[in-house]
Design a protein around this motif. Structure first.
Motif, PDB file in Angstrom:
ATOM      1  N   TYR A 401       8.812  42.752  19.279  1.00  0.00           N
ATOM      2  CA  TYR A 401       9.504  42.286  18.084  1.00  0.00           C
ATOM      3  C   TYR A 401      10.317  43.418  17.454  1.00  0.00           C
ATOM      4  CZ  TYR A 401      10.302  39.584  13.825  1.00  0.00           C
ATOM      5  OH  TYR A 401      10.884  38.900  12.790  1.00  0.00           O
ATOM      6  N   GLY A 402       9.790  44.632  17.517  1.00  0.00           N
ATOM      7  CA  GLY A 402      10.535  45.773  16.997  1.00  0.00           C
ATOM      8  C   GLY A 402      11.833  45.991  17.746  1.00  0.00           C
ATOM      9  N   ASP A 403      11.799  45.815  19.060  1.00  0.00           N
ATOM     10  CA  ASP A 403      13.023  45.950  19.852  1.00  0.00           C
ATOM     11  C   ASP A 403      14.039  44.867  19.486  1.00  0.00           C
ATOM     12  OD1 ASP A 403      12.110  48.160  21.166  1.00  0.00           O
ATOM     13  OD2 ASP A 403      11.712  47.163  23.082  1.00  0.00           O
ATOM     14  N   VAL A 404      13.550  43.639  19.287  1.00  0.00           N
ATOM     15  CA  VAL A 404      14.450  42.545  18.924  1.00  0.00           C
ATOM     16  C   VAL A 404      15.112  42.821  17.570  1.00  0.00           C
ATOM     17  CG1 VAL A 404      14.581  40.102  18.310  1.00  0.00           C
ATOM     18  CG2 VAL A 404      13.253  40.809  20.300  1.00  0.00           C
ATOM     19  N   VAL A 405      14.301  43.210  16.593  1.00  0.00           N
ATOM     20  CA  VAL A 405      14.833  43.490  15.255  1.00  0.00           C
ATOM     21  C   VAL A 405      15.852  44.624  15.300  1.00  0.00           C
ATOM     22  CG1 VAL A 405      14.217  44.335  12.958  1.00  0.00           C
ATOM     23  CG2 VAL A 405      12.812  42.580  14.048  1.00  0.00           C
ATOM     24  N   ALA A 406      15.591  45.620  16.158  1.00  0.00           N
ATOM     25  CA  ALA A 406      16.478  46.781  16.239  1.00  0.00           C
ATOM     26  C   ALA A 406      17.691  46.540  17.128  1.00  0.00           C
ATOM     27  CB  ALA A 406      15.691  47.980  16.756  1.00  0.00           C
ATOM     28  N   GLY A 407      17.741  45.390  17.804  1.00  0.00           N
ATOM     29  CA  GLY A 407      18.884  45.084  18.656  1.00  0.00           C
ATOM     30  C   GLY A 407      18.820  45.719  20.030  1.00  0.00           C
ATOM     31  N   ARG A 408      17.627  46.159  20.450  1.00  0.00           N
ATOM     32  CA  ARG A 408      17.475  46.792  21.763  1.00  0.00           C
ATOM     33  C   ARG A 408      17.141  45.728  22.810  1.00  0.00           C
ATOM     34  NH1 ARG A 408      14.791  50.643  18.356  1.00  0.00           N
ATOM     35  NH2 ARG A 408      12.790  49.632  18.795  1.00  0.00           N
ATOM     36  N   ALA A 428      21.109  33.854  10.207  1.00  0.00           N
ATOM     37  CA  ALA A 428      21.104  34.226  11.626  1.00  0.00           C
ATOM     38  C   ALA A 428      22.473  34.256  12.286  1.00  0.00           C
ATOM     39  CB  ALA A 428      20.197  33.265  12.404  1.00  0.00           C
ATOM     40  N   PHE A 429      23.493  33.616  11.658  1.00  0.00           N
ATOM     41  CA  PHE A 429      24.765  33.482  12.368  1.00  0.00           C
ATOM     42  C   PHE A 429      25.999  33.930  11.585  1.00  0.00           C
ATOM     43  CE2 PHE A 429      21.916  30.113  14.032  1.00  0.00           C
ATOM     44  CZ  PHE A 429      21.772  30.615  15.323  1.00  0.00           C
ATOM     45  N   HIS A 430      25.859  34.204  10.298  1.00  0.00           N
ATOM     46  CA  HIS A 430      27.016  34.672   9.531  1.00  0.00           C
ATOM     47  C   HIS A 430      27.287  36.133   9.885  1.00  0.00           C
ATOM     48  CE1 HIS A 430      29.658  35.553   6.114  1.00  0.00           C
ATOM     49  NE2 HIS A 430      29.757  34.242   5.918  1.00  0.00           N
ATOM     50  N   SER A 431      28.561  36.495   9.947  1.00  0.00           N
ATOM     51  CA  SER A 431      28.908  37.856  10.341  1.00  0.00           C
ATOM     52  C   SER A 431      28.454  38.899   9.321  1.00  0.00           C
ATOM     53  CB  SER A 431      30.417  37.974  10.565  1.00  0.00           C
ATOM     54  OG  SER A 431      31.134  37.636   9.387  1.00  0.00           O
ATOM     55  N   ALA A 432      28.119  38.465   8.100  1.00  0.00           N
ATOM     56  CA  ALA A 432      27.626  39.396   7.078  1.00  0.00           C
ATOM     57  C   ALA A 432      26.116  39.576   7.145  1.00  0.00           C
ATOM     58  CB  ALA A 432      28.016  38.896   5.691  1.00  0.00           C
ATOM     59  N   SER A 433      25.464  38.935   8.115  1.00  0.00           N
ATOM     60  CA  SER A 433      23.996  38.941   8.163  1.00  0.00           C
ATOM     61  C   SER A 433      23.438  39.856   9.242  1.00  0.00           C
ATOM     62  CB  SER A 433      23.482  37.518   8.386  1.00  0.00           C
ATOM     63  OG  SER A 433      23.826  36.690   7.299  1.00  0.00           O
ATOM     64  N   LEU A 434      24.133  40.951   9.517  1.00  0.00           N
ATOM     65  CA  LEU A 434      23.618  41.892  10.502  1.00  0.00           C
ATOM     66  C   LEU A 434      22.367  42.572   9.962  1.00  0.00           C
ATOM     67  CD1 LEU A 434      26.964  43.574  11.632  1.00  0.00           C
ATOM     68  CD2 LEU A 434      25.772  41.629  12.669  1.00  0.00           C
ATOM     69  N   PRO A 435      21.404  42.944  10.818  1.00  0.00           N
ATOM     70  CA  PRO A 435      20.197  43.636  10.352  1.00  0.00           C
ATOM     71  C   PRO A 435      20.561  44.957   9.671  1.00  0.00           C
ATOM     72  CG  PRO A 435      19.936  42.837  12.602  1.00  0.00           C
ATOM     73  CD  PRO A 435      21.386  42.672  12.249  1.00  0.00           C
ATOM     74  N   PRO A 436      19.774  45.417   8.692  1.00  0.00           N
ATOM     75  CA  PRO A 436      18.492  44.840   8.284  1.00  0.00           C
ATOM     76  C   PRO A 436      18.601  43.758   7.219  1.00  0.00           C
ATOM     77  CG  PRO A 436      18.842  46.895   7.119  1.00  0.00           C
ATOM     78  CD  PRO A 436      20.022  46.723   8.025  1.00  0.00           C
ATOM     79  N   GLY A 437      19.813  43.444   6.772  1.00  0.00           N
ATOM     80  CA  GLY A 437      19.960  42.461   5.706  1.00  0.00           C
ATOM     81  C   GLY A 437      19.895  41.026   6.165  1.00  0.00           C
ATOM     82  N   GLY A 438      19.875  40.795   7.467  1.00  0.00           N
ATOM     83  CA  GLY A 438      19.814  39.440   7.991  1.00  0.00           C
ATOM     84  C   GLY A 438      19.296  39.453   9.417  1.00  0.00           C
ATOM     85  N   ALA A 439      19.393  38.311  10.078  1.00  0.00           N
ATOM     86  CA  ALA A 439      18.831  38.186  11.423  1.00  0.00           C
ATOM     87  C   ALA A 439      19.902  37.863  12.462  1.00  0.00           C
ATOM     88  CB  ALA A 439      17.749  37.110  11.439  1.00  0.00           C
ATOM     89  N   ASN A 440      21.146  38.269  12.219  1.00  0.00           N
ATOM     90  CA  ASN A 440      22.207  38.123  13.213  1.00  0.00           C
ATOM     91  C   ASN A 440      22.100  39.286  14.191  1.00  0.00           C
ATOM     92  OD1 ASN A 440      24.510  37.737  14.717  1.00  0.00           O
ATOM     93  ND2 ASN A 440      25.904  37.648  12.969  1.00  0.00           N
ATOM     94  N   ARG A 441      21.040  39.260  15.000  1.00  0.00           N
ATOM     95  CA  ARG A 441      20.725  40.397  15.861  1.00  0.00           C
ATOM     96  C   ARG A 441      21.606  40.463  17.085  1.00  0.00           C
ATOM     97  NH1 ARG A 441      14.940  38.157  14.735  1.00  0.00           N
ATOM     98  NH2 ARG A 441      14.559  39.141  12.726  1.00  0.00           N
ATOM     99  N   GLY A 442      22.226  39.337  17.437  1.00  0.00           N
ATOM    100  CA  GLY A 442      23.140  39.339  18.570  1.00  0.00           C
ATOM    101  C   GLY A 442      24.536  39.798  18.226  1.00  0.00           C
ATOM    102  N   HIS A 443      24.769  40.137  16.939  1.00  0.00           N
ATOM    103  CA  HIS A 443      26.081  40.586  16.444  1.00  0.00           C
ATOM    104  C   HIS A 443      27.162  39.548  16.758  1.00  0.00           C
ATOM    105  CE1 HIS A 443      25.178  44.850  15.218  1.00  0.00           C
ATOM    106  NE2 HIS A 443      24.046  44.480  15.806  1.00  0.00           N
ATOM    107  N   PHE A 444      26.839  38.300  16.434  1.00  0.00           N
ATOM    108  CA  PHE A 444      27.770  37.196  16.610  1.00  0.00           C
ATOM    109  C   PHE A 444      28.764  37.173  15.456  1.00  0.00           C
ATOM    110  CE2 PHE A 444      28.534  32.588  15.589  1.00  0.00           C
ATOM    111  CZ  PHE A 444      29.408  32.340  16.636  1.00  0.00           C
ATOM    112  N   GLU A 445      30.047  37.019  15.777  1.00  0.00           N
ATOM    113  CA  GLU A 445      31.087  36.959  14.759  1.00  0.00           C
ATOM    114  C   GLU A 445      32.011  35.787  15.043  1.00  0.00           C
ATOM    115  OE1 GLU A 445      33.190  40.582  14.196  1.00  0.00           O
ATOM    116  OE2 GLU A 445      31.381  41.801  13.895  1.00  0.00           O
TER     117      GLU A 445
END
Length: 524
Positions: A401-408, A428-445
Motif C-alpha cells: 500500500y505504501g508503494d501504491v500511495v507513493a506512485g511506485r 481519484a481522477f481530477h488533475s488537482a488530486s495528485l498525492p498526498p492531497g488526493g488519490a490520483n496516483r496514476g497521474h491521470f489528466e
C-alpha cells in the motif's frame, strides 16, 4: 471511502444471505468438501491440538491486514477506516440507503453556500469531556491544513470558513453551492487539544481504545465495557483454523471462495454474505511510457476475461463492474458494463501501438494474500495470450500500500471500500488530486473530466447532477485511467458463541455495538 486488497466474493453455501439492513435468509447448502481434502485434515489436527484453548469473554475478530492508524484524518485504508468509525463520531453518517443522516450534528441550509450545524446529542469524548462545536471546527481545519497532509483534504476543499457561534453551533460557508455538502462531513471529530498528539487515543465513538500495536488492537464498548480484540492473521486458512479452534470469534475479509464455502458448511460456524459495493480495479501509472498510451490501456482491458474470473474464481458472487459506482447508486451509470473480453481486438490495439514485433513487459504489484496473488496470476496468464508479459510482485500489505500511495508501480490491484458519495471522482481522477492531497496516483489528466466533475459539483438540481456524474463515468470508460473489474460481496464467518453480528455493503464493524458473546464460564 477507503481502499483495501481485501473482501473477496464467495459462492452461496450454507449461510445467511443478508441485505443491507441485516435481514437474512438461508440458502441451500452445497457440498464443497471435495475441494479441500488437505484442508479438512488440517482442521481435524488443529482441533485435536487446540480446540477450546484460550477461552475468554473478549470478542476476538481476526482481520487480514494491519490497522495503520486510529486518526480519522489519515484513515484511507479499509481496516483503519472501519476501526476509526468505532472510535470516532462524525457530524454526519450514511444510512443503509447511502443517504446522509445526522450523527453528531444536524444541518440547516441558510443559503446555497451557508450551512448551520448544531450538535444533536450531548456527546462526550472517552475522557469525559463534552464534544463542542469548536472541536468540530478544529478537526476540519486540521484536515484542510496542507502541512497536515490529510488524504481527505480535497473532499472538504469547498469549505471556505468555519464560524463557531457557541458550544453547540457553528456556521459553515462554502466557496460554491454543493447539494452533497452534508455528506462530506463524515470525518470523525477529535478533541481540539489532541490534534497535535503523535497518537490519537481519545474519541467520541461508542468504543474506547485500550491497546494499540501493529498486530493487535483492543477496544472497549463504552456502554458496558465489553472488550473486543482485532488480531492480524494474514493467512485466511489460519484464521479459519483459529475460528474453528475457538481462538477467534469472527473472521472477516480476504476469505477465498473454496475456503469460505467449506467453512460455511460446518455446523460449528455461522456464515454471513452481504451484497457488496466494494469496487475492485486495476490501477495504472499513466506516467509510464507504455501505459500513458490509451491504445495499450484498452488492449490490457480487452485481454482480461473478467466474466470467467467471476464465474470460476468468485463462483458468481462478485458482479462485473463497468464504473466506480454500482448501477443502483443514484449517480451510477447502468449503461456501462466494462470493456468486453476480446483478445483479437487486444492484439490489434497492441499492433497499432507499435508492439506487434515484440512482447510488452509490465509489472503488477499486489499484496501477499493468497487469493489476490491467485487473481494476479490468472491475469498474468490471460495477458500472456495477447503478447503481454506480466511480472507479478507481491508484498506485505504495508509495503504494497505504501508503494501504491507513493506512485511506485506500473500496475496494481486494489479495491475501493465504502464509496457513498460521487466525490470519489474528484478524489481519484481530477488533475488537482495528485498525492498526498488526493488519490490520483496514476497521474491521470483530462481537461474534459475535470470540467465535468466541476460542473457536477456546482449543479443545483439532483437530476442534472446525477446526469453529469454519469457523463464523468462514460468519459472515464473512454479514457480508461483504471480498468474496472468487479464488485465484491462482504463475507463473514463467526463462531456460535457470538450473536448479533452482521455487516453491511461497506463491510463495516458497526454491528459490534449490539454483538454479544456467551460467557466463557457459562454451561452449555
Amino acid at each position: 471511502m477507503s481502499e483495501a486488497a481485501t473482501a473477496s466474493g464467495e459462492s452461496l453455501s450454507n449461510r445467511t444471505f443478508c441485505s443491507a439492513d441485516g435481514v437474512g435468509r438461508k440458502v441451500a447448502p452445497r457440498n464443497h468438501a471435495r475441494r479441500w481434502p488437505h484442508f479438512a485434515t488440517l482442521v481435524i489436527l488443529s482441533c485435536l491440538a487446540g480446540c477450546g484453548e484460550g477461552e475468554t469473554d473478549t470478542i476476538r475478530i481476526g482481520i487480514p491486514t494491519r490497522v495503520l492508524t486510529s486518526d480519522p484524518r489519515f484513515a484511507s485504508d479499509a481496516q483503519s477506516a472501519r476501526i476509526v468509525r468505532l472510535l470516532h463520531r462524525a457530524p454526519v453518517r450514511f444510512d443503509a440507503n447511502l443517504q446522509p443522516v445526522p450523527d453528531l450534528m444536524r444541518w440547516e441550509m441558510l443559503a446555497p453556500v451557508h450551512y448551520r450545524l448544531t450538535l444533536v446529542a450531548n456527546a462526550v469524548f472517552s475522557n469525559g469531556r463534552p464534544v463542542t462545536a469548536a472541536d468540530v471546527a478544529a478537526t476540519y481545519r486540521s484536515v484542510q491544513d496542507q502541512a497536515v497532509a490529510s488524504p481527505h483534504r480535497l473532499s472538504i476543499a469547498n469549505i471556505a470558513t468555519f464560524d463557531v457561534l457557541n458550544k453547540r453551533r457553528l456556521d459553515v460557508r462554502l466557496h460554491q453551492p454543493d447539494r452533497l455538502f452534508p455528506g462530506t462531513l463524515t470525518i470523525g471529530v477529535l478533541a481540539a487539544d489532541q490534534l497535535t498528539d503523535a497518537a490519537v487515543t481519545i474519541g467520541a465513538g461508542n468504543f474506547e481504545l485500550v491497546h494499540w500495536s501493529a498486530e493487535r488492537v483492543q477496544l472497549a464498548r463504552r456502554s458496558d465495557r465489553q472488550m473486543f480484540e482485532f488480531a492480524v492473521t494474514q493467512d485466511a486458512t489460519v484464521r479459519v483454523l483459529k475460528l474453528i479452534a475457538g481462538e477467534i470469534d469472527i473472521a472477516q475479509g480476504n476469505l477465498p471462495p473454496e475456503l469460505f464455502n467449506w467453512a460455511a458448511s460446518r455446523s460449528a460456524l455461522r456464515a454471513v454474505q452481504v451484497p457488496g459495493s466494494t469496487f475492485s480495479y486495476l490501477g495504472m501509472n499513466l506516467e509510464d511510457p507504455m501505459l500513458g498510451n490509451l491504445l495499450v490501456r484498452r488492449a490490457l482491458a480487452h485481454a482480461i476475461d473478467r466474466e470467467t474470473i467471476v464465474r470460476r474464481v468468485f463462483f458468481g458472487t462478485a458482479r462485473l463492474a463497468g464504473a466506480v459506482l454500482p448501477p443502483e447508486h443514484w449517480a451510477g451509470n447502468s449503461t456501462l458494463t466494462g470493456i468486453a473480453y476480446d483478445p483479437e481486438k487486444s492484439r490489434q490495439l497492441l499492433a497499432q501501438a507499435g508492439l506487434s514485433a515484440r512482447r510488452l513487459e509490465l509489472e503488477m504489484k499486489t499484496s501477499t494474500d493468497y487469493f489476490r496473488v491467485r487473481v494476479a496470476t490468472i491475469l498474468q496468464q490471460q495477458l500472456a495470450e495477447v503478447g503481454i508479459d506480466l511480472k507479478v510482485r507481491s508484498y506485505d500489505w504495508g509495503t504494497f500500500y505504501g508503494d501504491v500511495v507513493a506512485g511506485r508501480f506500473q500496475l496494481y490491484g486494489l479495491s475501493w471500500v465504502g464509496l457513498e458519495l460521487p466525490t470519489i471522482f474528484r478524489h481519484a481522477f481530477h488533475s488537482a488530486s495528485l498525492p498526498p492531497g488526493g488519490a490520483n496516483r496514476g497521474h491521470f489528466e483530462s481537461e474534459l473530466i475535470d470540467h465535468l466533475i466541476e460542473q457536477a459539483e456546482s449543479a443545483t438540481a439532483v437530476d442534472q447532477q446525477a446526469q453529469l456524474y454519469r457523463d464523468v463515468q462514460s468519459q472515464l470508460d473512454r479514457e480508461l485511467p483504471i480498468v474496472p473489474l468487479w464488485f465484491e460481496d462482504q463475507l463473514v464467518l463467526q463462531g456460535t458463541k457470538v450473536s448479533g453480528y452482521t455487516t453491511d455493503l461497506q463491510g463495516s464493524y458497526t454491528a459490534l455495538q449490539q454483538t454479544y458473546k456467551e460467557s466463557a464460564g457459562s454451561e452449555n
